[in-house]
Scaffold this motif. Structure first.
Motif, PDB file in Angstrom:
ATOM      1  N   ARG A  89      36.876 -55.552  12.547  1.00  0.00           N
ATOM      2  CA  ARG A  89      37.580 -54.292  12.800  1.00  0.00           C
ATOM      3  C   ARG A  89      36.557 -53.172  12.978  1.00  0.00           C
ATOM      4  O   ARG A  89      35.634 -53.034  12.187  1.00  0.00           O
TER       5      ARG A  89
ATOM      6  N   HIS B  33      37.390 -49.743  13.471  1.00  0.00           N
ATOM      7  CA  HIS B  33      37.821 -48.508  12.812  1.00  0.00           C
ATOM      8  C   HIS B  33      39.129 -48.800  12.081  1.00  0.00           C
ATOM      9  O   HIS B  33      39.862 -49.718  12.448  1.00  0.00           O
TER      10      HIS B  33
ATOM     11  N   GLN C 242      42.487 -49.618  13.892  1.00  0.00           N
ATOM     12  CA  GLN C 242      42.499 -50.633  14.949  1.00  0.00           C
ATOM     13  C   GLN C 242      43.518 -51.725  14.627  1.00  0.00           C
ATOM     14  O   GLN C 242      43.522 -52.288  13.544  1.00  0.00           O
TER      15      GLN C 242
END
Length: 118
Positions: A53, A55, A58
């Motif tokens: 991931r 951020h 997301q």
């Protein structure tokens, strides 16, 4: 005709996510050599991928196959969408763009092109 051709699952803990989806659906996972990316074999179409991931917000993204990412990116913007990841290549595979629709949902568009270069 356009349709979903690929999906991506972002994960905070790749191994935990791989185990979850493998145990839940029986999907096979294969790490891509030299990349921090795992291909997901769903035993049908579309297949998918998994990556770290990037951020906190997301989410899973579906990629829709189109004849031209340039054409469809322009069309998405004309209809009120936004480009959040500009055109990028996946060498030997094709090109993609990630967009937001008018409701702030992310989606990708994918153009298959085996001659794609960096």
């Amino acid at each position: 005709m356009t349709s979903i051709v690929h999906f991506e699952i972002p994960a905070d803990d790749i191994q935990r996510a791989k185990t979850f989806y493998s145990d839940l659906f029986g999907w096979r996972m294969e790490s891509m050599p030299g990349m921090d990316y795992t291909m997901i074999d769903t035993f049908g179409a579309p297949g998918g991928g998994m990556m770290k991931r990037m951020h906190p917000e997301q989410q899973i993204i579906n990629y829709i196959g189109v004849p031209s990412v340039d054409e469809y990116a322009a069309k998405a913007e004309k209809l009120g969408g936004k480009i959040i990841v500009p055109k990028m290549s996946v060498p030997g595979m094709g090109y993609f763009v990630v967009c937001l629709d008018t409701e702030n949902n992310a989606f990708g568009i994918w153009e298959m092109d085996m001659k794609a270069k960096e």
